[in-house]
Design a protein around this motif. Structure first.
Motif, short mmCIF file in Angstrom:
data_model
loop_
_atom_site.label_atom_id
_atom_site.label_comp_id
_atom_site.label_asym_id
_atom_site.label_seq_id
_atom_site.Cartn_x
_atom_site.Cartn_y
_atom_site.Cartn_z
N SER A 247 0.82 -1.20 0.00
CA SER A 247 0.00 0.00 0.00
C SER A 247 0.86 1.26 0.00
O SER A 247 2.01 1.27 0.47
N ASP A 248 0.27 2.34 -0.51
CA ASP A 248 0.95 3.64 -0.49
C ASP A 248 1.22 4.14 0.92
O ASP A 248 2.01 5.06 1.12
N LEU A 249 0.57 3.54 1.89
CA LEU A 249 0.78 3.94 3.28
C LEU A 249 2.19 3.62 3.78
O LEU A 249 2.67 4.24 4.73
N PHE A 250 2.83 2.64 3.14
CA PHE A 250 4.07 2.09 3.69
C PHE A 250 5.24 2.22 2.72
O PHE A 250 5.07 2.28 1.51
N VAL A 251 6.42 2.26 3.29
CA VAL A 251 7.66 2.21 2.51
C VAL A 251 8.15 0.77 2.51
O VAL A 251 7.75 -0.03 3.38
N PRO A 252 9.00 0.39 1.57
CA PRO A 252 9.43 -1.01 1.47
C PRO A 252 9.99 -1.60 2.76
O PRO A 252 9.74 -2.77 3.06
N SER A 253 10.69 -0.81 3.55
CA SER A 253 11.28 -1.34 4.79
C SER A 253 10.24 -1.70 5.84
O SER A 253 10.55 -2.40 6.82
N GLU A 254 9.01 -1.25 5.65
CA GLU A 254 7.95 -1.52 6.63
C GLU A 254 7.07 -2.72 6.25
O GLU A 254 6.19 -3.11 7.01
N ARG A 255 7.32 -3.30 5.09
CA ARG A 255 6.43 -4.35 4.58
C ARG A 255 6.42 -5.58 5.47
O ARG A 255 5.38 -6.20 5.69
N LYS A 256 7.58 -5.96 6.02
CA LYS A 256 7.65 -7.13 6.89
C LYS A 256 6.78 -6.93 8.13
O LYS A 256 6.08 -7.85 8.56
#
Length: 377
Positions: free
Chosen positions: A198-207
């Motif tokens: 989602s646009d809410l998150f940056v790649p480092s937050e996906r986990k």
């Protein structure tokens, strides 16, 4: 006697004029550091044992209420249980909210574990919500960048169909918005709190987002299993109805901390916005007996400016900061034992606060006469 009446009217007029002369949208004469310096040092100290004591208290009450309702199981008890348990689910959310801010303790692992347990138990994806809520705090009072109950620009408002407008601005429908927001956010924005892409998150937050979504799924599966064990009707009474009550508490409190004051409060864009000015548009509320139950979340101005302050220090910190705030602080109306007065604030705001202008860096809510009911003044 006539002279006294004339003098009294003159003083009342002067007081009203002074109140009108104050512009809440004007830049404050103090800095964030001035507020910080006024707050006693011990208010910044986080005590994990004290925080955990509130968790133990609230969890014990939740299970105690459920056991009592299941034992008595009659239609005198059930409505009382629903009101009480919905409020306790909301209290659990606030403690998980503190974990998300890091005000629960200085231990990130403890915050994450407790936050996941509390929020998953009431079907909230902990990290997904934590990240979007951080965005809300970092952009409070900004028309476009705020994340929670931000105003609709006129163009977006006018693009909504009649049913959507009715659902958004007619009580009680807006008080049921939270689950929809978790899945699809607010009008004009896209993304989901469950989707790591989602646009809410940056790649480092996906986990982190995946972890919380899995915890949410596990809780949903547990509820499905319990429906087979105790029956869907009993589960609905013990969990489903209180969950709806919790959602209504969350939407009510979140909305009224940013809307519904008797004075028109500004929203900002561009160079006029700052973290301090945005935070000063938030509103403290008094909830009577509920203040302690939901962990003084009504002391919202200081919480928004300094979310790292533990909830058990917010009232003291607010009192210490009032001399610095001056007229920029709006004293909340005192509540009776239960905050029924806030229902009037909510209804009036829903009838009047519809959209803001598409242009301008300091804007105020405007009213759509077609959806203002009897409060179109």
């Amino acid at each position: 006697m006539a002279r006294k009446i004339i003098k009294l009217l003159a003083l009342m007029g002067l007081g009203k004029k002074r109140k009108q002369d104050f512009d809440p949208g004007s830049p404050p004469p103090f800095k964030l550091s001035d507020i910080r310096a006024a707050i006693p040092k011990h208010c910044w100290v986080k005590d994990p044992w004290k925080s955990m004591s509130y968790v133990v208290r609230d969890v014990a009450v939740v299970f105690g209420l459920a056991a009592a309702a299941a034992y008595f199981s009659n239609w005198v008890v059930w409505p009382l249980y629903w009101a009480a348990q919905g409020t306790m689910f909301w209290a659990l959310f606030v403690l998980g909210h503190d974990c998300g801010h890091g005000s629960f303790s200085n231990n990130n692992k403890l915050n994450s574990v407790v936050g996941h347990i509390l929020h998953s138990s009431i079907l909230v994806p902990y990290h997904g919500w934590r990240i979007s809520h951080r965005t809300h705090h970092q952009n409070h009072g900004h028309v476009e960048n705020d994340e929670s109950w931000h105003p609709l620009p006129e163009k977006i408002y006018k693009s909504l169909d009649g049913i959507t407008k009715m659902l958004r601005f007619t009580v009680p429908f807006p008080m049921l918005a939270y689950p929809i927001y978790l899945w699809s956010r607010s009008p004009g924005k896209s993304g989901s709190h469950f989707d790591p892409n989602s646009d809410l998150f940056v790649p480092s937050e996906r986990k982190d987002v995946i972890t919380s979504t899995l915890c949410w799924t596990a809780m949903a599966a547990l509820l499905v299993g319990l429906s087979f064990v105790m029956g869907p009707s009993q589960l609905l009474k013990l969990y489903g109805v209180p969950y709806v009550g919790f959602v209504m508490w969350l939407d009510l409190v979140t909305y009224l901390h940013h809307h519904g004051h008797e004075d028109k409060l500004p929203w900002y864009r561009g160079k006029e916005w700052s973290y301090l000015r945005g935070g000063l548009t938030t509103i403290d509320r008094d909830y009577g007996w509920i203040n302690n139950i939901h962990h003084d979340i009504g002391t919202h101005v200081i919480h928004h400016l300094f979310p790292q302050i533990p909830h058990y220090h917010l009232t003291e910190a607010t009192e210490a900061a009032k001399p610095v705030f001056g007229k920029y602080y709006r004293e909340p109306k005192k509540s009776g034992p239960l905050p029924f007065h806030l229902i009037g604030n909510l209804v009036r705001s829903m009838r009047k606060d519809h959209y803001v202008c598409d242009t301008g860096d300091v804007v105020y809510y405007q009213t759509d006469p077609q959806h203002s009911g009897s409060s179109s003044e």
